[in-house]
Design an enzyme around this catalytic site. Structure first.
Site, mmCIF file in Angstrom:
data_model
loop_
_atom_site.group_PDB
_atom_site.id
_atom_site.type_symbol
_atom_site.label_atom_id
_atom_site.label_comp_id
_atom_site.label_asym_id
_atom_site.label_seq_id
_atom_site.Cartn_x
_atom_site.Cartn_y
_atom_site.Cartn_z
ATOM 1 C CG HIS A 92 -6.251 2.209 1.061
ATOM 2 N ND1 HIS A 92 -5.184 2.792 0.312
ATOM 3 C CD2 HIS A 92 -6.155 1.375 1.878
ATOM 4 C CE1 HIS A 92 -4.163 2.130 0.849
ATOM 5 N NE2 HIS A 92 -4.757 1.235 1.881
ATOM 6 C CB CYS A 110 -0.797 0.120 1.180
ATOM 7 S SG CYS A 110 -1.853 -1.385 1.434
ATOM 8 C CE LYS A 123 -14.894 4.934 7.186
ATOM 9 N NZ LYS A 123 -15.658 4.756 5.763
ATOM 10 C CB SER A 136 -9.609 2.670 3.867
ATOM 11 O OG SER A 136 -8.731 1.341 4.086
HETATM 12 N N1 COA Z 1 -16.804 2.524 4.428
HETATM 13 C C1 COA Z 1 -17.904 3.006 4.116
HETATM 14 N N2 COA Z 1 -18.691 2.315 3.475
HETATM 15 C C2 COA Z 1 -18.475 1.259 2.793
HETATM 16 C C3 COA Z 1 -17.047 0.813 3.056
HETATM 17 C C4 COA Z 1 -16.159 1.477 3.903
HETATM 18 N N3 COA Z 1 -14.927 1.154 4.306
HETATM 19 N N4 COA Z 1 -16.710 -0.423 2.292
HETATM 20 C C5 COA Z 1 -17.743 -0.371 1.571
HETATM 21 N N5 COA Z 1 -18.921 0.413 1.785
HETATM 22 C C6 COA Z 1 -20.091 0.439 1.361
HETATM 23 C C7 COA Z 1 -20.294 0.317 -0.376
HETATM 24 O O1 COA Z 1 -20.060 1.544 -0.719
HETATM 25 C C8 COA Z 1 -21.622 -0.407 -0.280
HETATM 26 O O2 COA Z 1 -22.563 0.665 -0.156
HETATM 27 P P1 COA Z 1 -23.832 0.536 -0.973
HETATM 28 O O3 COA Z 1 -24.496 -0.724 -0.670
HETATM 29 O O4 COA Z 1 -24.678 1.594 -0.740
HETATM 30 O O5 COA Z 1 -23.539 0.478 -2.439
HETATM 31 C C9 COA Z 1 -21.822 -1.250 1.013
HETATM 32 O O6 COA Z 1 -20.904 -0.758 1.944
HETATM 33 C C10 COA Z 1 -21.350 -2.686 0.734
HETATM 34 O O7 COA Z 1 -19.908 -2.621 -0.119
HETATM 35 P P2 COA Z 1 -19.156 -3.876 -0.197
HETATM 36 O O8 COA Z 1 -18.113 -3.780 -1.525
HETATM 37 O O9 COA Z 1 -20.255 -5.005 -0.512
HETATM 38 O O10 COA Z 1 -18.511 -4.003 1.083
HETATM 39 P P3 COA Z 1 -17.878 -5.339 1.743
HETATM 40 O O11 COA Z 1 -18.779 -5.537 2.820
HETATM 41 O O12 COA Z 1 -17.570 -6.229 0.865
HETATM 42 O O13 COA Z 1 -16.485 -4.737 2.407
HETATM 43 C C11 COA Z 1 -14.911 -4.066 3.873
HETATM 44 C C12 COA Z 1 -16.212 -3.729 3.217
HETATM 45 C C13 COA Z 1 -14.732 -3.055 4.795
HETATM 46 C C14 COA Z 1 -14.617 -5.535 4.612
HETATM 47 C C15 COA Z 1 -13.716 -3.939 2.644
HETATM 48 O O14 COA Z 1 -14.175 -2.388 2.285
HETATM 49 C C16 COA Z 1 -12.431 -3.913 3.175
HETATM 50 O O15 COA Z 1 -11.974 -5.013 3.301
HETATM 51 N N6 COA Z 1 -11.659 -2.820 3.488
HETATM 52 C C17 COA Z 1 -10.405 -2.936 3.937
HETATM 53 C C18 COA Z 1 -9.592 -2.997 2.655
HETATM 54 C C19 COA Z 1 -8.168 -3.079 3.061
HETATM 55 O O16 COA Z 1 -7.639 -4.068 3.833
HETATM 56 N N7 COA Z 1 -7.072 -2.331 2.516
HETATM 57 C C20 COA Z 1 -5.712 -2.398 2.676
HETATM 58 C C21 COA Z 1 -5.459 -1.890 4.167
HETATM 59 S S1 COA Z 1 -3.767 -1.779 4.378
#
Ligand code: COA
Length: 385
Positions: free
Chosen positions: A333, A83, A329, A207
């Site tokens: 990301h 990242c 956030k 994020s």
């Molecule tokens: N903050 C706010 N809203 C979020 C979000 C977040 N982090 N991630 C997803 N959403 C929203 C989407 O926009 C979607 O909204 P909608 O239904 O209105 O369209 C809804 O939540 C579902 O999205 P989806 O992509 O199916 O979410 P998910 O449950 O598959 O994934 C996380 C959510 C948090 C698990 C995923 O964003 C994640 O893994 N984040 C971390 C990524 C990471 O590790 N990066 C590297 C860091 S070093």
């Protein structure tokens, strides 16, 4: 080493760009940076990216992007530091231009994550952790950060809701950034209601995944035709440091040693300290990372990062403005692009181009980009004339 200026910046919105390829995203950002710099060619292009080989079935990004933007004979390289790839690409470009090896370069960070199922990308992200002792045991990045956050709450007595102001500030600022993924504000109730992802990390502590690209064009100051009245942003400090790849190998898992070291080296080069930084674009991949970054970079005492958020000091008008364009956030990301978004945003702040979230009188800004769970960290300090 020669003094280097950022002459042009460009970025795409972070979103689910299903209609755009990796090269179209990168090309949009690079061409916007060249347009902003009023330059039609550069000596080299450095591409920050983490996962194009697996997620997009495309490697060899140096030639791929140079060809697409019409710079076929320029030098082209891909730089990877998980990242932290975006800032690592910028630092590589900077070293080449500052040393005199090149007279101009573009650094672009690009990532396209949403064409693949979330579970595949989660597994791919985990390749930045220790394959034998972390990812191989089923730990995702959310889970690793949840372990750190749980330990932090235990050691320093914080409650989960004390982290809410980090996300609330990021979403409040993202509302005003047209390139941000999310434009909806967040309040305490919204934070408390957010679904749990890996206890204690809920959706609003994390994020989101996304697609996007951001770029900056740099040249040596000595070669610059200076346009009167246009603020000139210069690179005042650049440093990088590594730490153990696995969290359990750290003497103190609650201290980002590579963040401390890269910030300390960059401060020394720039001749400033944390008290001089007007805006700090930190790596809030999770709210716990925002707290740890504030501490390691010298803005808060050990274990006290959340105080700055609770006291409103992280807002654009506060003492240590962070995530002023939405941060990881709310801006989003797209992992290998993030470090370049942070740099573009600091340049926007120093140029005075941030509208509602402009930090008043910002003259010195820092961007700090984290690869892995703190294992590869790159810091840059910028100043404006
Ligand atoms: N903050 C706010 N809203 C979020 C979000 C977040 N982090 N991630 C997803 N959403 C929203 C989407 O926009 C979607 O909204 P909608 O239904 O209105 O369209 C809804 O939540 C579902 O999205 P989806 O992509 O199916 O979410 P998910 O449950 O598959 O994934 C996380 C959510 C948090 C698990 C995923 O964003 C994640 O893994 N984040 C971390 C990524 C990471 O590790 N990066 C590297 C860091 S070093």
């Amino acid at each position: 080493m020669r003094e280097v200026a950022v002459l042009g910046i460009g970025q795409t919105r972070v979103d689910e760009h299903w209609d755009k390829s990796l090269r179209e995203l990168a090309g949009e950002a690079v061409l916007a940076a060249m347009d902003d710099a009023h330059l039609s060619a550069v000596d080299a292009i450095y591409v920050g990216n983490m996962m194009s080989g697996s997620a997009n079935k495309q490697q060899h990004l140096g030639a791929y992007i140079a060809d697409w933007v019409g710079m076929r004979y320029a030098e082209g390289l891909r730089i990877e530091a998980a990242c932290g790839s975006g800032a690592a690409a910028f630092r590589s470009a900077l070293m080449a231009v500052a040393s005199g090896a090149l007279d101009s370069a573009v650094a672009v960070g690009v990532e396209k994550m949403t064409d693949s199922p979330g579970a595949e990308i989660t597994a791919e992200l985990a390749t930045a952790a220790d394959a034998d002792y972390e990812a191989g045991q089923g730990l995702s990045f959310v889970a690793l950060n949840a372990l750190i956050m749980r330990r932090y709450m235990f050691e320093y007595g914080w409650k989960k809701e004390d982290f809410a102001p980090f996300s609330i500030n990021a979403h409040a600022n993202g509302v005003h950034n047209p390139c941000a993924r999310f434009h909806e504000p967040l309040d305490e109730k919204g934070y408390a209601r957010a679904p749990m992802v890996a206890d204690p990390i809920n959706l609003m502590d994390a994020s989101p995944m996304g697609d996007g690209a951001a770029a900056a064009l740099i040249v040596p100051v000595e070669r610059l035709y200076r346009q009167p009245g246009v603020p000139l942003v210069k690179v005042a400090g650049s440093a990088a440091a590594t730490d153990t790849i696995a969290i359990h190998d750290r003497r103190d898992p609650l201290w980002l040693m590579a963040a401390e070291r890269s910030a300390r080296l960059a401060y020394a080069q720039a001749g400033v300290g944390p008290e001089d930084i007007d805006v700090f674009e930190l790596h809030d991949a999770f709210s716990i990372m925002a707290a740890l970054s504030l501490e390691a970079a010298g803005f808060a005492a050990r274990g006290q990062g959340p105080h700055l958020a609770l006291d409103g000091e992280i807002r654009p008008t506060g003492r240590v403005p962070i995530a002023t364009r939405g941060g990881l956030k709310a801006r989003g990301h797209p992992v290998g692009a993030t470090g370049m978004y942070q740099i573009v945003e600091v340049v926007q702040q120093l140029r005075g181009d941030c509208g509602e979230t402009q930090v008043p009188g910002a003259k010195i800004g820092m961007a700090q980009n984290i690869g892995g769970s703190g294992s590869n960290i790159v810091a840059h300090i910028f100043t404006v004339d």
